[in-house]
Structures are given as C-alpha cells and as structure tokens.
Design an enzyme around this catalytic site. Structure first.
Site, mmCIF file in Angstrom:
data_model
loop_
_atom_site.group_PDB
_atom_site.id
_atom_site.type_symbol
_atom_site.label_atom_id
_atom_site.label_comp_id
_atom_site.label_asym_id
_atom_site.label_seq_id
_atom_site.Cartn_x
_atom_site.Cartn_y
_atom_site.Cartn_z
ATOM 1 N N LEU A 50 0.819 -1.214 0.000
ATOM 2 C CA LEU A 50 0.000 0.000 0.000
ATOM 3 C C LEU A 50 0.854 1.265 0.000
ATOM 4 C CD1 LEU A 50 -2.693 -1.214 2.562
ATOM 5 C CD2 LEU A 50 -2.768 -1.309 0.052
ATOM 6 N N HIS A 54 -3.376 4.318 -2.384
ATOM 7 C CA HIS A 54 -4.344 3.481 -1.660
ATOM 8 C C HIS A 54 -4.886 4.227 -0.442
ATOM 9 C CE1 HIS A 54 -1.557 0.351 -3.476
ATOM 10 N NE2 HIS A 54 -2.720 -0.028 -3.962
ATOM 11 N N SER A 203 2.518 0.423 -7.032
ATOM 12 C CA SER A 203 3.298 -0.618 -6.346
ATOM 13 C C SER A 203 4.475 -1.047 -7.202
ATOM 14 C CB SER A 203 2.408 -1.823 -6.042
ATOM 15 O OG SER A 203 1.264 -1.402 -5.344
HETATM 16 P P1 AMP Z 1 -3.695 -2.067 -6.832
HETATM 17 O O1 AMP Z 1 -3.313 -2.428 -5.442
HETATM 18 O O2 AMP Z 1 -2.550 -1.625 -7.680
HETATM 19 O O3 AMP Z 1 -4.590 -3.080 -7.485
HETATM 20 O O4 AMP Z 1 -4.579 -0.752 -6.691
HETATM 21 C C1 AMP Z 1 -5.712 -0.734 -5.862
HETATM 22 C C2 AMP Z 1 -6.479 0.520 -6.142
HETATM 23 O O5 AMP Z 1 -5.659 1.652 -5.885
HETATM 24 C C3 AMP Z 1 -6.927 0.615 -7.607
HETATM 25 O O6 AMP Z 1 -8.235 1.128 -7.630
HETATM 26 C C4 AMP Z 1 -5.941 1.583 -8.185
HETATM 27 O O7 AMP Z 1 -6.449 2.314 -9.284
HETATM 28 C C5 AMP Z 1 -5.711 2.506 -6.996
HETATM 29 N N1 AMP Z 1 -4.465 3.246 -7.159
HETATM 30 C C6 AMP Z 1 -3.257 2.735 -7.505
HETATM 31 N N2 AMP Z 1 -2.351 3.725 -7.622
HETATM 32 C C7 AMP Z 1 -3.014 4.881 -7.369
HETATM 33 C C8 AMP Z 1 -2.632 6.262 -7.336
HETATM 34 N N3 AMP Z 1 -1.379 6.650 -7.607
HETATM 35 N N4 AMP Z 1 -3.578 7.177 -7.034
HETATM 36 C C9 AMP Z 1 -4.844 6.800 -6.756
HETATM 37 N N5 AMP Z 1 -5.269 5.523 -6.762
HETATM 38 C C10 AMP Z 1 -4.363 4.573 -7.066
#
Ligand code: AMP
Length: 297
Positions: A50, A54, A203
């Site tokens: 995270l 997140h 990530s």
């Molecule tokens: P992930 O853990 O990469 O699957 O991401 C989980 C959620 O966090 C998804 O809805 C992503 O679009 C969101 N997310 C990832 N990076 C960002 C960011 N830089 N800004 C805002 N939301 C993000």
C-alpha cells in the site's frame, strides 16, 4: 527486497476515532463481521504494497461511510505472466499497519483458495470497453480483474467501492461489469496521487532502478505536453499523440508501448478531439511497465 516508505509517518485517523482493525481470512469470518457493522459500507479493493494512492481511497471510504473495509489480495488471474505475479511486491504486516492508521474497520485478506475454491470455473468477461489499451496489451487481464471484483462485490455487498483514476480503463470496466450484473455497489473513481515530480504512485515503482526512477516522470511530462497542445486549441488526435511521443523520445530509458488519444466513454482511438477524451500511455523501463493517463475535454 525493495524498501518501502515508513508506516506511522502520518495518520488521518486520530486516536479517538481509530477503531480496532479486524483482519478476516475466510468467507465465513467476513460474513459474520459484516452482519454486525453499521451501514453504509465503503470498500477499497487492493493488491497490497500500500502507498499514498491506496491511502487516499481509504480515507475517502472512511469519510463517506459508517464502516470502511479494504481487501488485500494479489489476484493471480489478472497477471499475464506467472513471473510478474511472483515478483509482485508483498508485505502484509506493513499493509495492515497502514489500514489501521487509515482508520479502517475491516480488512479481508484471503488466500487464493478462499477466493477461487476448488472447482471454481467462471470468467467474467467485459466486452468492448475492456478490449483496447490495457486489454489489448495484456490479454486476459481484465477478465481477471472483472472476475475478482465481481466476487469481492458479491462477498462484501458494500454500498460504495473506491478505485483510482490512475487505472482509468479499469474503472470503466468495473462500472460496466457492475451495471450488467445488476450489482448495486456504486463505483467511485478517485484522483491519481503523484510524487512531487509527477510520477503516479504505483506498487510497481519499487522495481525501478535509480536511473529508471529518475526517468519515469517522463510519463507525466508527455501527458502534459499532449494536454497543453489540446488546451492551445489543437484538435487533431495525431498531433496530440505526436506531442506525447516527442516528449517520450527525449528519455532514452523509456520504451513506449502505446500512446493513445481515445474517446472518453468508449476508449476508441480518435481522429479529432471534439468532446471528452482520455490521453493515456504505457511505457516500459526495463522489465517494469508503467501506465498513466490524463482526461481532457
Ligand atoms: P492495486 O493495489 O494496484 O490493485 O490498486 C488498488 C487501487 O488503488 C486501484 O483502484 C488503483 O487504481 C488505486 N491506485 C493505484 N495507484 C493509485 C494512485 N497513484 N492514485 C490513486 N489511486 C491509485
């Protein structure tokens, strides 16, 4: 293993409003915990590792709802390559500390067999909106995303679910899926959180070498170059693509995968930009592939 930012460096949940975080491993534990919570319920699905992006979704879920839940599950079905799944960064202890700092009530962190029990044999496959861009670049990726999010939506039955605009096509795919499957959870898109130099938090950034990390803000510069041309009155999509490509070409470590100017609702590639559109990019830095986007119009 790469280092990650410290936990506890900031907190949005004060000690008075912070509640004990419950970590749930099974569908049964989740069901019992959900039976007792106040509504509305806000859901933040994640794959862990995270970061501030997140956190921004969690803080919005916390603010909008009586109860907030995150899921932490690295979904094997949305990776095209087994090696990419294996090397996806993981640190559950740190992730849970962040969820607690953000004042979440519940975290569902299941094993793979809890999400896909033996005999699982269904794919949720969204149509046209899932085909271009990331869908074309990563065959099967959105089937994996739509399938896991459909399962999570069914298990959690939240009033609202929060996703990042950073993955703009993913939000559109999930909205389409929820609408078509009559899942009443409202899908809310939240702004992209960036580093000071413009790099969108991801990530995957942890895999960048120092040189690649220094080069990576070129994604943002390229998107802004396209947006500036559009703001100056340019309406030819090819001219906007060219402006983005020219900016990327300044950075030798950046290997562009796609450079897109697409319709804001269908994601079909445009000739002329007359209404809302999405500028988007996928760029490789060595083994690491980064995406970013900028809506215009
Ligand atoms: P992930 O853990 O990469 O699957 O991401 C989980 C959620 O966090 C998804 O809805 C992503 O679009 C969101 N997310 C990832 N990076 C960002 C960011 N830089 N800004 C805002 N939301 C993000």
């Amino acid at each position: 293993m790469a280092t990650c930012p410290p936990v506890g460096s900031r907190s949005t949940a004060t000690s008075e409003n912070r509640r004990a975080l419950k970590v749930l491993r099974t569908r049964g534990e989740l069901r019992s915990a959900l039976a007792a919570v106040e509504r509305p319920l806000g859901l933040v699905p994640t794959m862990g590792w995270l970061h501030e992006g997140h956190r921004s979704l969690m803080s919005r879920a916390r603010a909008d709802n009586a109860t907030a839940i995150a899921t932490i599950f690295v979904n094997p079905r949305q990776f095209n390559e087994a090696a990419d799944y294996q090397r996806y960064p993981r640190n559950e202890g740190r992730d849970l500390a962040i969820c607690e700092e953000e004042g979440l009530d519940l975290v569902f962190a299941p094993g793979v067999e809890e999400v896909y029990p033996p005999g699982f044999d269904t794919v949720v496959s969204v149509g046209a909106i899932a085909r271009p861009l990331e869908g074309a670049a990563r065959p099967g990726h959105f089937d994996g995303v739509a399938t896991v999010v459909a399962i999570l939506f069914s298990l959690v039955r939240a009033e609202r679910a929060y996703f990042g605009q950073k993955d703009a096509q993913q939000v559109m795919v999930i909205r389409q899926m929820a609408r078509d499957l009559a899942i009443p959870t409202e899908v809310i898109a939240c702004p992209t959180v960036r580093e000071l130099d413009g790099l969108a938090l991801s990530s995957r950034n942890v895999h960048l070498s120092p040189d690649q990390r220094a080069a990576a803000p070129v994604l943002r510069r390229a998107l802004l170059a396209g947006r500036d041309r559009w703001a100056a009155g340019e309406r030819s999509a090819d001219a906007l693509r060219e402006a983005m490509r020219a900016e990327l070409a300044n950075e030798p470590l950046a290997a562009p995968h796609y450079v897109s100017v697409a319709d804001g609702s269908t994601l079909a590639e445009l000739k002329g930009v007359e209404g809302p559109a999405l500028l988007s990019l996928a760029v490789r830095f060595g083994e690491t592939r980064l995406i970013d986007n900028e809506p215009i119009g």
